[in-house]
Design a protein around this motif. Sequence first.
Motif, PDB file in Angstrom:
ATOM      1  N   SER A  45       0.841  -1.195   0.000  1.00 37.58           N
ATOM      2  CA  SER A  45       0.000   0.000   0.000  1.00 37.58           C
ATOM      3  C   SER A  45       0.876   1.245   0.000  1.00 37.58           C
ATOM      4  N   ARG A  99      -6.434   9.191  -0.551  1.00 36.21           N
ATOM      5  CA  ARG A  99      -6.348   8.979   0.893  1.00 36.21           C
ATOM      6  C   ARG A  99      -6.341  10.284   1.679  1.00 36.21           C
ATOM      7  N   ALA A 120      -6.567   0.455  14.897  1.00 31.78           N
ATOM      8  CA  ALA A 120      -5.420   1.240  14.438  1.00 31.78           C
ATOM      9  C   ALA A 120      -4.805   2.023  15.592  1.00 31.78           C
ATOM     10  N   ALA A 160      -1.118   3.110  14.959  1.00 29.12           N
ATOM     11  CA  ALA A 160      -1.111   3.288  13.506  1.00 29.12           C
ATOM     12  C   ALA A 160      -2.163   4.309  13.094  1.00 29.12           C
ATOM     13  N   ARG A 177      -1.862   7.189  11.903  1.00 24.78           N
ATOM     14  CA  ARG A 177      -1.569   7.867  10.633  1.00 24.78           C
ATOM     15  C   ARG A 177      -2.106   7.077   9.435  1.00 24.78           C
ATOM     16  N   GLN A 178      -2.394   5.812   9.649  1.00 23.39           N
ATOM     17  CA  GLN A 178      -2.874   4.968   8.560  1.00 23.39           C
ATOM     18  C   GLN A 178      -4.398   4.860   8.523  1.00 23.39           C
ATOM     19  N   GLY A 198      -6.204   6.115   5.156  1.00 22.14           N
ATOM     20  CA  GLY A 198      -6.079   5.145   4.065  1.00 22.14           C
ATOM     21  C   GLY A 198      -6.872   3.881   4.327  1.00 22.14           C
ATOM     22  N   LEU A 199      -6.909   3.466   5.593  1.00 22.05           N
ATOM     23  CA  LEU A 199      -7.666   2.274   5.961  1.00 22.05           C
ATOM     24  C   LEU A 199      -9.157   2.464   5.711  1.00 22.05           C
ATOM     25  N   ASN A 227      -2.985  -2.095   5.205  1.00 24.71           N
ATOM     26  CA  ASN A 227      -3.246  -0.804   5.850  1.00 24.71           C
ATOM     27  C   ASN A 227      -3.057  -0.811   7.354  1.00 24.71           C
TER      28      ASN A 227
END
Length: 207
Positions: free
Chosen positions: A24, A32, A104, A109, A111-112, A115-116, A169
């Motif tokens: 990814s 995103r 997350a 996580a 920061r992801q 996108g997730l 992700n």
Amino acid sequence: MINFDYIARHVRGVWRMAFGGHESDGGDGMDRSMDGVFASFWAIIITAPFAMVAFTADKQIAASSTEFSNTVYAKTPLPVLFTAEIIALAAYWAASIAALALTARSLNATRQVAGLIVAYNWGQLVIFMLSAAPAATLIFTGNLNLFALVALPAGIAGVFILWRILRQNLPLTIGATIFLIVLLTAIKLFVNSIVVQTIVSFYFLLV
């Protein structure tokens, strides 16, 4: 407002993420950004017709059982059931997003998350599109054997897409990914059951 090209771009992006073999890294072409996150919730509305096709097939399968005729669902008007299913769809989709965001956060996580959410929302659209194919087969042919033949690969593909979305992700191990897929499935079944039963019960209180 999004257009067809935007939708197609993200459907292709999910497909590349699942079957393209790359990590990814943005190479799937999905948006995103924060605007992309908000736009991805259009996927719920676009998914609704495909979900209704799948629900119609489920009801057709249930109706073939002698036990179904004695249930309250058999006596509930189809528009009421459709409304209940649409509300349930939105409810368990929201609950799933909340579970993913909490996951997350627990994995540091955050920061992801954007996108997730984008990948999950558009991924759900693709998964429901796949599930609508065997459902439509049953609706138009009434052949349960043909339905099962089409449903198996569609179901496997749907699970694999969700697997790849989560793996690409979130920093998850294989075991944690399996657990999260089971959890999301349990959330879907639980919330759907509660919402539909509540709406159907409320309907019969009014009539």
